[in-house]
Design a protein around this motif. Structure first.
Motif, PDB file in Angstrom:
ATOM      1  N   SER A   8      48.451 -43.630  56.402  1.00  0.00           N
ATOM      2  CA  SER A   8      47.328 -43.795  57.331  1.00  0.00           C
ATOM      3  C   SER A   8      46.916 -42.494  58.007  1.00  0.00           C
ATOM      4  CB  SER A   8      47.684 -44.831  58.403  1.00  0.00           C
ATOM      5  OG  SER A   8      48.844 -44.435  59.120  1.00  0.00           O
ATOM      6  N   GLU A   9      47.805 -41.502  58.046  1.00  0.00           N
ATOM      7  CA  GLU A   9      47.499 -40.210  58.671  1.00  0.00           C
ATOM      8  C   GLU A   9      48.241 -39.116  57.911  1.00  0.00           C
ATOM      9  OE1 GLU A   9      47.389 -42.048  63.221  1.00  0.00           O
ATOM     10  OE2 GLU A   9      48.801 -40.451  62.717  1.00  0.00           O
ATOM     11  N   LYS A  10      47.673 -37.900  57.940  1.00  0.00           N
ATOM     12  CA  LYS A  10      48.315 -36.735  57.318  1.00  0.00           C
ATOM     13  C   LYS A  10      48.285 -35.553  58.296  1.00  0.00           C
ATOM     14  CE  LYS A  10      47.599 -35.590  53.069  1.00  0.00           C
ATOM     15  NZ  LYS A  10      46.909 -35.071  51.868  1.00  0.00           N
ATOM     16  N   TYR A  11      49.438 -34.887  58.442  1.00  0.00           N
ATOM     17  CA  TYR A  11      49.542 -33.710  59.308  1.00  0.00           C
ATOM     18  C   TYR A  11      50.305 -32.623  58.557  1.00  0.00           C
ATOM     19  CZ  TYR A  11      48.636 -37.276  62.873  1.00  0.00           C
ATOM     20  OH  TYR A  11      48.113 -38.306  63.597  1.00  0.00           O
ATOM     21  N   LYS A  12      49.682 -31.472  58.416  1.00  0.00           N
ATOM     22  CA  LYS A  12      50.389 -30.393  57.734  1.00  0.00           C
ATOM     23  C   LYS A  12      51.617 -29.968  58.527  1.00  0.00           C
ATOM     24  CE  LYS A  12      49.625 -26.267  55.001  1.00  0.00           C
ATOM     25  NZ  LYS A  12      48.605 -25.309  54.490  1.00  0.00           N
ATOM     26  N   VAL A  13      51.487 -29.948  59.847  1.00  0.00           N
ATOM     27  CA  VAL A  13      52.630 -29.704  60.742  1.00  0.00           C
ATOM     28  C   VAL A  13      52.441 -30.580  61.970  1.00  0.00           C
ATOM     29  CG1 VAL A  13      53.882 -28.039  62.152  1.00  0.00           C
ATOM     30  CG2 VAL A  13      52.926 -27.321  59.955  1.00  0.00           C
ATOM     31  N   THR A  14      53.507 -31.253  62.406  1.00  0.00           N
ATOM     32  CA  THR A  14      53.423 -32.081  63.597  1.00  0.00           C
ATOM     33  C   THR A  14      54.759 -32.113  64.330  1.00  0.00           C
ATOM     34  OG1 THR A  14      52.677 -34.234  64.424  1.00  0.00           O
ATOM     35  CG2 THR A  14      54.109 -34.272  62.502  1.00  0.00           C
ATOM     36  N   ARG A  15      54.719 -32.565  65.554  1.00  0.00           N
ATOM     37  CA  ARG A  15      55.939 -32.697  66.351  1.00  0.00           C
ATOM     38  C   ARG A  15      56.460 -34.131  66.265  1.00  0.00           C
ATOM     39  NH1 ARG A  15      56.397 -31.770  72.941  1.00  0.00           N
ATOM     40  NH2 ARG A  15      58.649 -32.252  73.133  1.00  0.00           N
ATOM     41  N   LYS A  58      59.577 -29.739  66.683  1.00  0.00           N
ATOM     42  CA  LYS A  58      58.203 -29.385  67.032  1.00  0.00           C
ATOM     43  C   LYS A  58      57.343 -28.975  65.836  1.00  0.00           C
ATOM     44  CE  LYS A  58      59.376 -27.882  71.729  1.00  0.00           C
ATOM     45  NZ  LYS A  58      60.768 -28.389  71.671  1.00  0.00           N
ATOM     46  N   ASP A  59      57.944 -28.798  64.672  1.00  0.00           N
ATOM     47  CA  ASP A  59      57.168 -28.293  63.525  1.00  0.00           C
ATOM     48  C   ASP A  59      57.563 -28.989  62.223  1.00  0.00           C
ATOM     49  OD1 ASP A  59      59.681 -27.228  63.369  1.00  0.00           O
ATOM     50  OD2 ASP A  59      59.027 -25.169  62.961  1.00  0.00           O
ATOM     51  N   VAL A  60      57.519 -30.310  62.235  1.00  0.00           N
ATOM     52  CA  VAL A  60      57.817 -31.073  61.015  1.00  0.00           C
ATOM     53  C   VAL A  60      56.688 -30.833  60.013  1.00  0.00           C
ATOM     54  CG1 VAL A  60      58.214 -33.352  60.022  1.00  0.00           C
ATOM     55  CG2 VAL A  60      59.078 -32.804  62.319  1.00  0.00           C
ATOM     56  N   PRO A  61      56.995 -30.337  58.809  1.00  0.00           N
ATOM     57  CA  PRO A  61      55.936 -30.020  57.847  1.00  0.00           C
ATOM     58  C   PRO A  61      55.548 -31.222  56.976  1.00  0.00           C
ATOM     59  CG  PRO A  61      58.037 -29.250  57.014  1.00  0.00           C
ATOM     60  CD  PRO A  61      58.320 -29.873  58.348  1.00  0.00           C
ATOM     61  N   HIS A  62      54.312 -31.211  56.520  1.00  0.00           N
ATOM     62  CA  HIS A  62      53.805 -32.146  55.505  1.00  0.00           C
ATOM     63  C   HIS A  62      54.154 -33.595  55.817  1.00  0.00           C
ATOM     64  CE1 HIS A  62      54.095 -28.277  53.042  1.00  0.00           C
ATOM     65  NE2 HIS A  62      52.788 -28.556  53.141  1.00  0.00           N
ATOM     66  N   ALA A  63      53.700 -34.033  56.992  1.00  0.00           N
ATOM     67  CA  ALA A  63      54.033 -35.376  57.463  1.00  0.00           C
ATOM     68  C   ALA A  63      52.893 -36.355  57.182  1.00  0.00           C
ATOM     69  CB  ALA A  63      54.324 -35.346  58.956  1.00  0.00           C
ATOM     70  N   MET A  64      53.267 -37.527  56.657  1.00  0.00           N
ATOM     71  CA  MET A  64      52.293 -38.581  56.350  1.00  0.00           C
ATOM     72  C   MET A  64      52.795 -39.901  56.916  1.00  0.00           C
ATOM     73  SD  MET A  64      51.264 -37.424  52.470  1.00  0.00           S
ATOM     74  CE  MET A  64      52.897 -36.764  52.112  1.00  0.00           C
ATOM     75  N   ARG A  65      52.005 -40.487  57.802  1.00  0.00           N
ATOM     76  CA  ARG A  65      52.428 -41.697  58.510  1.00  0.00           C
ATOM     77  C   ARG A  65      52.363 -42.934  57.609  1.00  0.00           C
ATOM     78  NH1 ARG A  65      53.034 -43.379  63.733  1.00  0.00           N
ATOM     79  NH2 ARG A  65      52.173 -41.449  64.640  1.00  0.00           N
ATOM     80  N   LEU A  66      53.434 -43.760  57.704  1.00  0.00           N
ATOM     81  CA  LEU A  66      53.500 -45.014  56.963  1.00  0.00           C
ATOM     82  C   LEU A  66      53.520 -46.240  57.872  1.00  0.00           C
ATOM     83  CD1 LEU A  66      56.178 -44.127  54.231  1.00  0.00           C
ATOM     84  CD2 LEU A  66      53.681 -43.992  54.053  1.00  0.00           C
ATOM     85  N   SER A  67      53.826 -46.068  59.153  1.00  0.00           N
ATOM     86  CA  SER A  67      53.868 -47.210  60.067  1.00  0.00           C
ATOM     87  C   SER A  67      53.495 -46.762  61.470  1.00  0.00           C
ATOM     88  CB  SER A  67      55.263 -47.845  60.089  1.00  0.00           C
ATOM     89  OG  SER A  67      56.154 -47.073  60.877  1.00  0.00           O
TER      90      SER A  67
END
Length: 420
Positions: A306-313, A328-337
């Motif tokens: 549902s969402e994509k973040y190249k870097v997120t906390r 603080k810098d989780v890479p290549h994150a894609m939300r599933l829930s």
């Protein structure tokens, strides 16, 4: 001598007057005969006729120029304002049948409606917009085919309290095959039937699409199975004027469309610690992963990105893990829930962890490099290969199946329950 000319003149004059009188008598006789013949002719066609006169002149028979007997009634009355957007507009006909009814706003947009089979009434099949002037034009015919028309104008109410729907996906976007239409309303809805009726979701190629409510403020639409690749989907939000709850009206009228891209469905096997990426029916990549640790397992089920973040906390405190982690810098994150399940890059675990141990707090981790700058890393590859709406299926985890409302994950509900 003088007497004779006078007498002669008198006789001559009398003779001429006699001839003129004779002509008059002949004319009168001819007229009387014509009257008799005409009267007889009239008698042969029926008692309604009279000599030399048409039916209209006698007050009997069909009157070609008579007014229609049909009576058209329109509610609300002409000039009315603050009219309700539902239930107030009615058009009826007595002593005749409706043949034409048009209701349109000032821009010429017509209100859909239907004339009853017996022609006695017309009703709108949709609600009216708020704060809008409408013109009504109606025609009815009586038994002789004579028309009667009526025109009125009225204005609908101006609502004091309103709501809208925040929707996903975005207009013009290309999304994965698992992407539902999800609408979150700014006010709780107590008349879900009226609201759902005002939203139309269609697809090309055509497929059955049904809506399902999660609580009173969220409505999702999806087909029975994943969308076919290349499908064009259109969402028409005709909420303007819908009374979603007493005294609260929609103020949104918008049409959006999106396209379904290629079919990508990735399957995570938590036991085998792998993720197989399937593209258009073929496995294009198998990646080593790390899933949830025994105490913080990963949900099973079908989940949609549902969402994509190249870097997120990512802070554990936001999802119930207290101060266990704050990265603080989780890479290549894609939300599933909604509750915090992601597929994301992991640079803090050793390379040997992936494919051999489950150590996460419930997410699916892929090997990555800090800063998300290395495109050759598995997490970077998967991030670049995925779009919002792609499906990630998790199986063989020692956890329950994810709830359908936790994210865009209605696929975890049987179709029979979805449409119930």
């Amino acid at each position: 001598m003088n007497g004779q000319p006078i007498s002669g003149a008198s006789v001559g004059a009398t003779g001429r007057r006699g001839r003129r009188g004779g002509v008059r008598l002949q004319a009168l006789a001819a007229g009387a005969l014509l009257l008799v013949l005409t009267a007889c002719g009239g008698g042969e066609t029926g008692a309604g006729g009279a000599g030399g006169q048409g039916p209209a002149a006698q007050g009997g028979g069909k009157q070609e120029n008579a007014a229609s007997q049909a009576v058209v009634t329109i509610l609300p009355k002409d000039g009315a304002d603050s009219v309700a957007t539902s239930g107030a507009l009615k058009v009826t006909a007595s002593q005749g049948k409706l043949t034409t009814v048009t209701v349109a706003d000032s821009k010429g947009t017509e209100v859909e409606g239907k004339i009853a089979a017996d022609g006695s009434s017309w009703s709108p099949t949709a609600h009216l917009a708020a704060a809008t002037q409408y013109k009504v034009h109606a025609i009815a015919k009586d038994a002789e085919g004579r028309e009667s028309a009526k025109d009125t104008t009225f204005t609908t109410l101006v609502p004091q309290n309103t709501f809208i729907g925040h929707y996903t996906p975005e207009d013009g976007s290309t999304v994965g095959v698992g992407m539902p239409v999800s609408i979150n309303f700014t006010r709780g809805i107590t008349d879900p039937e009226a609201v759902e009726k005002a939203i139309k979701v269609t697809a090309v190629p055509a497929v059955e699409i049904e809506g399902h409510w999660f609580g009173n403020d969220r409505l999702d639409f999806r087909p029975k199975e994943y969308w076919a690749a290349g499908t064009k989907v259109t969402v028409a939000l005709n909420l303007d004027g819908v009374e979603g709850r007493p005294g609260v009206y929609g103020k949104q009228k918008k049409t959006i469309s999106f396209t379904i891209g290629r079919r990508q469905v990735s399957t995570v096997d938590a036991s085998a610690k792998t993720m197989k990426v399937e593209r258009d029916g073929k496995i294009i990549k198998t990646l080593p992963i790390t899933a949830g640790a025994p105490s913080t397992t990963t949900y099973n089920g079908q989940m949609v990105i549902s969402e994509k973040y190249k870097v997120t906390r990512m802070n554990g405190a936001t999802v119930g893990f207290g101060g266990e982690y704050d990265i603080k810098d989780v890479p290549h994150a894609m939300r599933l829930s909604t509750s915090g399940t992601f597929v994301h890059g992991n640079y803090w675990a050793s390379a040997s962890t992936f494919g051999s141990a489950n150590v996460s707090h419930g997410c699916v981790g892929l090997q990555d490099q800090r800063g998300a700058g290395n495109s050759s890393m598995p997490a970077a590859w998967f991030y670049d290969s995925s779009i919002i709406g792609d499906v990630v299926i998790v199986k063989n985890s020692k956890d329950k199946q994810i709830q359908p409302e936790n994210g865009l994950n209605g696929w975890n509900m049987d179709w029979s329950e979805w449409i119930a």
